[in-house]
Structure formats: C-alpha cells, structure tokens
Design a protein around this motif. Structure first.
Motif, short mmCIF file in Angstrom:
data_model
loop_
_atom_site.label_atom_id
_atom_site.label_comp_id
_atom_site.label_asym_id
_atom_site.label_seq_id
_atom_site.Cartn_x
_atom_site.Cartn_y
_atom_site.Cartn_z
N TRP A 179 77.56 56.07 108.72
CA TRP A 179 77.25 56.55 110.06
C TRP A 179 76.61 55.43 110.85
O TRP A 179 76.09 54.46 110.30
N ASP A 205 81.85 59.66 115.65
CA ASP A 205 82.74 59.06 114.66
C ASP A 205 83.95 59.97 114.48
O ASP A 205 83.81 61.10 114.01
N ASP A 208 84.86 61.41 110.54
CA ASP A 208 83.51 61.74 110.06
C ASP A 208 83.54 62.00 108.55
O ASP A 208 84.08 63.00 108.09
#
Length: 294
Positions: A179, A205, A208
C-alpha cells in the motif's frame, strides 16, 4: 539457502551495530526531536550522512498466540490454500536508516530526507521450512520536515512534516501485500517525553491486494517515548477511525546489559504486525537486543 540466510543476518547485525555506534554515542541519553531531525542550527550536520531512523533491533525469539496458518485476502482473487507450515516461535529483526538530501528548503527552514526500513520475520527454528523467512516488509520513504517552536501544555511542538510512504512485502500473488500512503507527522516534546502523531491518507490502488487494510491497521499512529535513567520505554499505537474494535499497540522496553549493549523486550497486540498479517489479530512477545532507538 540456509547458509545464505545466516550470512544475511550477520551482515544486517553488522550494519545495525555500525549505525548505532555512529549515532548513539551515549546510550543513556535519549535524543531530542531537534537532534533526531537536525532542526536547530546547533544540531545541523549537513547532507548525505547515513544515520539510524526507526529502532534497530534483533529479537532472537518472538512468540505468537495466533500464527497466520493460511494467509488470505477477502477479495478472493488473491486467496491461497497454503497449509499450516509455520511455527509460533521465530526470530524478528528491524533495520532502519535515513539521510538528509536537501537542506534549507522553503525559506531556508525545511529539509528533505529519504529513509528505508526493513522488518523481517524469520522462521529460523523451523527445520521443515529450511529456516526460511516467513515475511519481509520493505518501507522506503521520502520525508519533508519543517522545524517549529510552538508552546503547548508546558512543552513544545517541535516539527511538522509529511511523508510519501510505500510499504510492501515483495511477494507475488497470492501472498503479495502493498500500500501507499501520505503520512503527516507532528512532533511534540515535554521534558524527557517525545510524542509523534502521524495520521495518514491511503492512496487509491486499482489492484488492491489488501482491501480494508485501514480498517484493520488504522488511519493514524501515535508514538510515545520516554527515558528514565538508563531505561527507555516507547509505545506505538494505531487506530481505525471507521471502527473502534481494530488497530494495534506495541510496547517496548529497552534496558542496559553492559556498556553499549542493551536488551529489548517487545509486546504487540492487535492487527497488522506485518503486511501478510494485516487482518490477523494476535498477541506476540519478543526478547532480544537493541542497537538504536527513536
């Protein structure tokens, strides 16, 4: 591979000890925030000096109440059927360093730093797994830091900054975790206490790999440290603003053994001690040695 692992850990300990000797000449006196970040003119030492950043330590034994038996991700796409191959007891170490690359930005006040932290969980006692590393977390950062002198509650707010932070475990799907964050930092000093408050914003993102990570690990971190003679205590807490039941707390006690050698005891409770364990709640106990602290 076992010989390579042994060589790697020896190299890590040597580098950590070198940082500690260079930046912590007196292990009894805790560094002020100004000394940590070279805020005042008397503490400025120029650019491109490699110094310790976060605590550097090696825990020979770290025990968990709930090992991550089958790392998974609730998205389904990254699910894995790994069997229970890990031991509850393993070794853990962290190395961390930073260097100032630009001094005197924005009206001659701000500084630009780059930093790197690596945390490792090593199944060194697990012969069936060839003593492999269970999890490695890599964390490079770009840090903008600004000095402040604001009186508050008998102490002072000493610095404000923001950090571009990336954290990942360097693995492939299905156990890949990563992340990116923008972290804000406010440093406060009161007598022999240092307090840092770090709220963050997780950057979007599309792929993810760890959905809901902020719900488990949290949206902010509070670090509180103090020294009492030759003994040092620091606590790191994170909390999620979206739920009151998640987050974590880490308690650390650093104590003298002999000369510059210091022991380190650590207790962790909650979610996200590592990225692979971001949605696993556990309590862990670790004991080892410390080379450098905040």
């Amino acid at each position: 591979m076992p010989h390579f692992n042994k060589l790697l850990i020896v190299m890590m300990l040597f580098v950590s000890k070198t940082f500690a000797q260079q930046t912590f000449h007196n292990p009894i006196i805790k560094k002020t925030i100004s000394q940590q970040w070279e805020l005042d003119s008397i503490d400025r030492k120029g650019t491109f000096r490699l110094v310790s950043y976060r605590p550097i330590y090696f825990a020979a034994a770290r025990w968990s109440t709930k090992k991550n038996e089958a790392p998974f991700n609730e998205s389904g796409e990254f699910a894995t059927d790994d069997t229970n191959i890990f031991d509850n007891i393993e070794a853990k170490f962290q190395i961390s360093f930073k260097t100032k690359v630009v001094e005197g930005l924005f009206f001659g006040k701000g500084d630009l730093w780059v930093a790197y932290t690596q945390k490792a969980h090593w199944q060194v006692y697990n012969k069936k797994l060839s003593r492999a590393f269970r999890e490695l977390n890599y964390e490079p950062e770009i840090i903008f830091n600004f000095p402040m002198h604001v009186d508050l509650w008998g102490g002072k707010i000493r610095n404000f900054g923001f950090i571009l932070n990336h954290q990942s475990n360097g693995k492939d799907i299905p156990t890949s975790r990563s992340w990116n964050r923008i972290i804000f930092n406010i440093g406060y000093e009161y007598k022999n206490w240092n307090v840092n408050f770090r709220p963050w914003y997780r950057m979007p993102d599309e792929e993810d790999e760890n959905p809901g990570i902020t719900q488990f690990i949290g949206d902010a971190e509070l670090e509180v440290g103090a020294n009492f003679g030759k003994h040092e205590f620091y606590t790191i807490m994170s909390h999620s603003f979206s739920t009151l039941k998640k987050g974590n707390i880490q308690l650390n006690y650093v104590f003298p053994i002999r000369g510059h050698l210091r022991g380190h005891a650590q207790v962790f409770h909650g979610y996200g001690e590592t990225l692979i364990d971001y949605n696993v709640r556990q309590t862990t106990l670790g004991i080892g040695i410390s080379f450098a602290n905040w």
